[in-house]
Enzyme design. Sequence first.
Site, PDB file in Angstrom:
ATOM      1  N   ALA A 145      37.142  48.741 -76.359  1.00  0.00           N
ATOM      2  CA  ALA A 145      35.112  49.314 -75.697  1.00  0.00           C
ATOM      3  C   ALA A 145      34.212  48.524 -75.209  1.00  0.00           C
ATOM      4  O   ALA A 145      33.469  49.027 -74.479  1.00  0.00           O
ATOM      5  CB  ALA A 145      34.669  50.396 -77.358  1.00  0.00           C
ATOM      6  N   TYR A 146      34.163  47.584 -75.430  1.00  0.00           N
ATOM      7  CA  TYR A 146      33.264  46.585 -75.439  1.00  0.00           C
ATOM      8  C   TYR A 146      33.082  46.578 -73.759  1.00  0.00           C
ATOM      9  O   TYR A 146      32.568  46.617 -72.824  1.00  0.00           O
ATOM     10  CB  TYR A 146      33.135  44.955 -76.557  1.00  0.00           C
ATOM     11  CG  TYR A 146      31.908  43.774 -75.637  1.00  0.00           C
ATOM     12  CD1 TYR A 146      30.884  44.608 -75.485  1.00  0.00           C
ATOM     13  CD2 TYR A 146      32.387  42.936 -75.306  1.00  0.00           C
ATOM     14  CE1 TYR A 146      30.186  43.630 -74.779  1.00  0.00           C
ATOM     15  CE2 TYR A 146      31.636  42.141 -74.469  1.00  0.00           C
ATOM     16  CZ  TYR A 146      30.622  42.783 -74.283  1.00  0.00           C
ATOM     17  OH  TYR A 146      29.100  41.195 -74.213  1.00  0.00           O
ATOM     18  N   GLY A 147      34.146  46.187 -73.324  1.00  0.00           N
ATOM     19  CA  GLY A 147      34.869  45.267 -71.752  1.00  0.00           C
ATOM     20  C   GLY A 147      35.275  46.371 -71.269  1.00  0.00           C
ATOM     21  O   GLY A 147      33.842  46.680 -69.953  1.00  0.00           O
ATOM     22  N   GLY A 148      34.582  47.965 -71.810  1.00  0.00           N
ATOM     23  CA  GLY A 148      35.403  49.172 -70.862  1.00  0.00           C
ATOM     24  C   GLY A 148      33.764  49.495 -70.377  1.00  0.00           C
ATOM     25  O   GLY A 148      33.182  49.806 -69.268  1.00  0.00           O
ATOM     26  N   LYS A 150      31.327  47.229 -70.265  1.00  0.00           N
ATOM     27  CA  LYS A 150      30.557  46.668 -69.440  1.00  0.00           C
ATOM     28  C   LYS A 150      30.873  47.133 -68.196  1.00  0.00           C
ATOM     29  O   LYS A 150      29.999  47.021 -67.264  1.00  0.00           O
ATOM     30  CB  LYS A 150      30.471  44.968 -70.512  1.00  0.00           C
ATOM     31  CG  LYS A 150      30.061  45.389 -71.464  1.00  0.00           C
ATOM     32  CD  LYS A 150      28.626  44.851 -71.156  1.00  0.00           C
ATOM     33  CE  LYS A 150      27.295  44.454 -72.399  1.00  0.00           C
ATOM     34  NZ  LYS A 150      25.971  44.058 -71.979  1.00  0.00           N
TER      35      LYS A 150
END
Length: 248
Positions: A145-148, A150
């Site tokens: 979720a975080y990497g996606g 960003k």
Amino acid sequence: MPATPYRTALVTGASRGIGAALCRRLAGLGLTVHALARSREGLEALAADAAIRPLVADVTDIAAVEAALAGAEIDVLVNNAGAVASVRPLYEQTAQEIAETVAVNLTAPLQLMRLLVPGMVARRRGHVVNITTTAARHVFAGTSAYGGAKAGLAQAGRVLRYDLAGSNVRLTEVAPGRVETEIYLRAFGGDRGRLQGTLYSDVRALQPEDVAEAVAAVLTLPEHVDVAEIEVSPTDQATGGHVYGKPA
């Protein structure tokens, strides 16, 4: 360092870590800095600098942010606020964790750019700096979720840069590697000791001031120069984060 052509800045996630370091560094460049965060207490230390103006608001509440700015002309927008609700496989995260992560890391920056870029274009003076992460480019377990989110911000910046061509408004993405901050504190259940011991105690991580220095450098380049994307990593961290060499 040369002077910057800008007069004012808005820094989100300003109460601690990279955000606080950014506020101090940009104030040092002579900018009036609007420091946005939810924590009034966290902004108090910054308020000692007359060039830094604390704004207490939730970055995901765009109406509240607009009201807090009270019509201020912003030349530099630094989308720094970030959140990592958990570090677990996506299928183990809650719906709320995913929604919150996307709201802070992607939706809020998009809304702030929508709000502030028109004024920059009209004045032919402006710079958007999106703080992303190497997790947007490489695989870090448990950060879907975080990497996606960003990565979505990174792509939005590439498209917006295309749309801004000829406007004299610049856009820079700064993607840091491991930085010693508390962004993962919630994911570690609020246990600062475990966070420090797991991620930072025996490695040479970046410090918030290192990222702030990189941002200051791109803001002071001549106006015809735009550093489109920059990845700032610790010397010992290999691309992707899978290898972290520990000095002897």
